[in-house]
Design a protein around this motif. Sequence first.
Motif, PDB file in Angstrom:
ATOM      1  N   VAL A   1       0.861  -1.193   0.000  1.00 14.96           N
ATOM      2  CA  VAL A   1       0.000   0.000   0.000  1.00 14.96           C
ATOM      3  C   VAL A   1       0.892   1.236   0.000  1.00 14.96           C
ATOM      4  CG1 VAL A   1      -1.872  -1.150   1.256  1.00 14.96           C
ATOM      5  CG2 VAL A   1      -0.165   0.180   2.529  1.00 14.96           C
ATOM      6  N   GLU A   2       0.290   2.388  -0.251  1.00 15.11           N
ATOM      7  CA  GLU A   2       1.078   3.625  -0.261  1.00 15.11           C
ATOM      8  C   GLU A   2       0.418   4.701   0.602  1.00 15.11           C
ATOM      9  OE1 GLU A   2       3.291   3.530  -4.581  1.00 15.11           O
ATOM     10  OE2 GLU A   2       1.204   4.123  -4.601  1.00 15.11           O
ATOM     11  N   SER A   3       1.263   5.602   1.111  1.00 10.95           N
ATOM     12  CA  SER A   3       0.757   6.803   1.771  1.00 10.95           C
ATOM     13  C   SER A   3       1.567   7.989   1.253  1.00 10.95           C
ATOM     14  CB  SER A   3       0.867   6.691   3.298  1.00 10.95           C
ATOM     15  OG  SER A   3       2.218   6.568   3.684  1.00 10.95           O
ATOM     16  N   VAL A   4       0.978   9.178   1.341  1.00  8.54           N
ATOM     17  CA  VAL A   4       1.659  10.377   0.851  1.00  8.54           C
ATOM     18  C   VAL A   4       1.558  11.477   1.905  1.00  8.54           C
ATOM     19  CG1 VAL A   4       1.865  12.052  -1.038  1.00  8.54           C
ATOM     20  CG2 VAL A   4       0.953   9.771  -1.523  1.00  8.54           C
ATOM     21  N   LEU A   5       2.725  11.988   2.300  1.00  5.76           N
ATOM     22  CA  LEU A   5       2.785  13.078   3.278  1.00  5.76           C
ATOM     23  C   LEU A   5       3.044  14.378   2.524  1.00  5.76           C
ATOM     24  CD1 LEU A   5       2.984  13.978   6.281  1.00  5.76           C
ATOM     25  CD2 LEU A   5       5.395  13.330   6.216  1.00  5.76           C
ATOM     26  N   MET A   6       2.220  15.395   2.791  1.00  5.78           N
ATOM     27  CA  MET A   6       2.355  16.666   2.078  1.00  5.78           C
ATOM     28  C   MET A   6       2.426  17.806   3.087  1.00  5.78           C
ATOM     29  SD  MET A   6      -0.648  15.727  -0.640  1.00  5.78           S
ATOM     30  CE  MET A   6      -1.383  14.679   0.626  1.00  5.78           C
ATOM     31  N   ARG A   7       3.531  18.539   3.041  1.00  8.17           N
ATOM     32  CA  ARG A   7       3.671  19.679   3.948  1.00  8.17           C
ATOM     33  C   ARG A   7       3.370  20.970   3.197  1.00  8.17           C
ATOM     34  NH1 ARG A   7       8.453  20.863   8.271  1.00  8.17           N
ATOM     35  NH2 ARG A   7       7.197  22.297   9.498  1.00  8.17           N
TER      36      ARG A   7
ATOM     37  N   ALA B   1       0.178  20.155   7.623  1.00  5.00           N
ATOM     38  CA  ALA B   1       0.795  18.967   7.032  1.00  5.00           C
ATOM     39  C   ALA B   1      -0.267  17.880   7.005  1.00  5.00           C
ATOM     40  CB  ALA B   1       1.998  18.519   7.849  1.00  5.00           C
ATOM     41  N   THR B   2      -0.422  17.278   5.824  1.00  8.34           N
ATOM     42  CA  THR B   2      -1.504  16.320   5.589  1.00  8.34           C
ATOM     43  C   THR B   2      -0.923  14.975   5.200  1.00  8.34           C
ATOM     44  OG1 THR B   2      -2.923  18.108   4.763  1.00  8.34           O
ATOM     45  CG2 THR B   2      -3.539  15.863   4.141  1.00  8.34           C
ATOM     46  N   ILE B   3      -1.465  13.913   5.777  1.00 10.57           N
ATOM     47  CA  ILE B   3      -1.085  12.604   5.260  1.00 10.57           C
ATOM     48  C   ILE B   3      -2.295  11.955   4.603  1.00 10.57           C
ATOM     49  CG2 ILE B   3      -1.441  11.282   7.417  1.00 10.57           C
ATOM     50  CD1 ILE B   3       1.245   9.776   6.343  1.00 10.57           C
ATOM     51  N   CYS B   4      -2.049  11.449   3.403  1.00 12.64           N
ATOM     52  CA  CYS B   4      -3.074  10.747   2.645  1.00 12.64           C
ATOM     53  C   CYS B   4      -2.818   9.256   2.865  1.00 12.64           C
ATOM     54  CB  CYS B   4      -2.916  11.143   1.171  1.00 12.64           C
ATOM     55  SG  CYS B   4      -4.004  10.264   0.058  1.00 12.64           S
ATOM     56  N   VAL B   5      -3.769   8.583   3.500  1.00  8.23           N
ATOM     57  CA  VAL B   5      -3.533   7.184   3.900  1.00  8.23           C
ATOM     58  C   VAL B   5      -4.385   6.210   3.099  1.00  8.23           C
ATOM     59  CG1 VAL B   5      -2.832   7.771   6.262  1.00  8.23           C
ATOM     60  CG2 VAL B   5      -5.258   7.276   5.783  1.00  8.23           C
ATOM     61  N   SER B   6      -3.903   4.973   3.033  1.00  8.18           N
ATOM     62  CA  SER B   6      -4.659   3.883   2.428  1.00  8.18           C
ATOM     63  C   SER B   6      -5.459   3.164   3.503  1.00  8.18           C
ATOM     64  CB  SER B   6      -3.708   2.888   1.761  1.00  8.18           C
ATOM     65  OG  SER B   6      -3.056   3.509   0.672  1.00  8.18           O
TER      66      SER B   6
ATOM     67  N   PHE C   1      -8.438  10.221   3.973  1.00  5.15           N
ATOM     68  CA  PHE C   1      -8.551   8.834   3.507  1.00  5.15           C
ATOM     69  C   PHE C   1      -8.750   8.869   1.992  1.00  5.15           C
ATOM     70  CE2 PHE C   1      -9.419   8.128   7.984  1.00  5.15           C
ATOM     71  CZ  PHE C   1      -8.908   6.868   8.219  1.00  5.15           C
ATOM     72  N   MET C   2      -7.690   9.278   1.308  1.00  2.66           N
ATOM     73  CA  MET C   2      -7.751   9.394  -0.147  1.00  2.66           C
ATOM     74  C   MET C   2      -6.623   8.611  -0.803  1.00  2.66           C
ATOM     75  SD  MET C   2      -8.945  13.260  -0.973  1.00  2.66           S
ATOM     76  CE  MET C   2     -10.457  13.950  -0.304  1.00  2.66           C
ATOM     77  N   GLY C   3      -6.046   7.690  -0.046  1.00  7.58           N
ATOM     78  CA  GLY C   3      -5.056   6.804  -0.628  1.00  7.58           C
ATOM     79  C   GLY C   3      -5.753   5.631  -1.288  1.00  7.58           C
ATOM     80  N   MET C   4      -5.150   4.463  -1.169  1.00 10.18           N
ATOM     81  CA  MET C   4      -5.757   3.297  -1.799  1.00 10.18           C
ATOM     82  C   MET C   4      -6.953   2.825  -0.979  1.00 10.18           C
ATOM     83  SD  MET C   4      -2.148   1.423  -2.659  1.00 10.18           S
ATOM     84  CE  MET C   4      -2.872   0.068  -3.567  1.00 10.18           C
ATOM     85  N   GLY C   5      -7.989   2.390  -1.685  1.00  5.69           N
ATOM     86  CA  GLY C   5      -9.115   1.753  -1.009  1.00  5.69           C
ATOM     87  C   GLY C   5     -10.334   2.635  -0.846  1.00  5.69           C
ATOM     88  N   GLU C   6     -11.442   1.986  -0.533  1.00  3.90           N
ATOM     89  CA  GLU C   6     -12.696   2.675  -0.259  1.00  3.90           C
ATOM     90  C   GLU C   6     -12.941   2.564   1.256  1.00  3.90           C
ATOM     91  OE1 GLU C   6     -15.031   4.669  -1.398  1.00  3.90           O
ATOM     92  OE2 GLU C   6     -16.113   4.294   0.467  1.00  3.90           O
ATOM     93  N   PRO C   7     -12.717   3.683   1.974  1.00  5.57           N
ATOM     94  CA  PRO C   7     -12.793   3.588   3.438  1.00  5.57           C
ATOM     95  C   PRO C   7     -14.136   3.074   3.965  1.00  5.57           C
ATOM     96  CG  PRO C   7     -12.510   5.882   2.701  1.00  5.57           C
ATOM     97  CD  PRO C   7     -12.281   5.018   1.526  1.00  5.57           C
ATOM     98  N   MET C   8     -15.211   3.433   3.291  1.00  2.00           N
ATOM     99  CA  MET C   8     -16.525   3.014   3.793  1.00  2.00           C
ATOM    100  C   MET C   8     -16.791   1.514   3.557  1.00  2.00           C
ATOM    101  SD  MET C   8     -18.164   5.667   5.167  1.00  2.00           S
ATOM    102  CE  MET C   8     -16.608   5.836   5.981  1.00  2.00           C
TER     103      MET C   8
END
Length: 376
Positions: free
Chosen positions: A112-118, A123-128, A184-191
């Motif tokens: 899986v991947e995550s993206v950290l953006m400052r 600072a936001t982390i986009c998680v899977s 929650f905009m990384g991989m997957g459908e959180p719901m």
Amino acid sequence: MSHVNPNPLPLVFEQPKGRGKPPRHLADLDLAARKEAVEAIGLPGYRAKQLSTHYFTRLVSDPAEMTDLPAGIRDQLVEGLMPHLITPVKTQTADRGTTRKTLWKLFDGALVESVLMRYPDRATICVSSQAGCGMACPFCATGQGGLQRNMSTGEIIEQVVDGARAMARGEIPGGPGRLSNVVFMGMGEPMANYNAVIGAVRRMVDDGPEGLGMSARNITVSTVGLVPRIKQLTGEGIPVTLALSLHAPDDELRDDLVPINTRFKVEEAVEAAWEYARTTKRRVSIEYAMIKDINDQAWRADMLGDLLRSYGDWGWVHVNLIPLNPTPGSIWTASDPADEREFVRRLEAKGIPTTVRDTRGQEIDGACGQLAAADA
Ligand code: SAH
């Protein structure tokens, strides 16, 4: 998953068979359950709080740094409650180091991947939330490979803690800082992984040392529009920001762009989002990927504006346009800037606040819809 499957497409909601569960982690449990778990390995319950302080408040996972705990029990506690859940395989940076994408290997080899953006102010982390995704949206890279499995609360939180640690330790240019936002905009459908995602949200908003003490409004749960789960979220009493990935105002087009629309129609999804805004007083975000000559016509902007406006003009909603990030082999491209400007103008003329998302990390395939996690 324990809830009743409301959907006729079974694989969309269920864990594929034959996969083991990730080992239990501190972050899977609330403080009371952590006490029980610590007692179950033969140690006094108050150690749970000490361990929680290390993990959630100090962001420490290394037993060597837990100097207030007797050396003899550190390893026991860490082995019992803090198993290694995610291992970095590769990191890539962009935007002068302020965007950092990490490819993670999970205990069973899933990627899986995550993206950290400052940014200057946050600072936001986009998680899977899942390895892969079962929603099969044709413009999204993750959607092309199908769902491998749901992630656990611990696996989700580990991505967040890693981001918080990178910020706290000054690993991202700009000096030491704080992780403020989670999307929650990384991989997957959180719901489609509801229980684990809600568990993760609780760990994020709970005060230390039970959780990370983040603000619910700075956490965004983005969904294709699984209506029963949006309704359930409305009842949780945690005012996270809800994002609905609409991408078309009409069922005919949305059936193709977001296939779950054949089950939950535009109107049902928008109504559930509106109800969420009404109940939580949180402004909902409508996500709309701008795809050239597909969904970017001026008449569709009018149609979208009218649709959202029909639920009232009390500021319950805003539209976030995402220039399409073309995925490998896709015939689709991003809209022309002039068409995008006209789309914004028409929505705003109908009183709908509209923003265009900046696409951070595009060149490292770290932007929305680019996470595929196929290559190590
Ligand atoms: N499953 C969740 C999270 C997905 S990623 C959801 O659908 O909301 C977050 C956002 O990126 C969603 O709005 C998604 O539709 C959008 N997206 C996916 N692929 C994209 C692409 N290639 N270009 C731009 N946005 C994309």
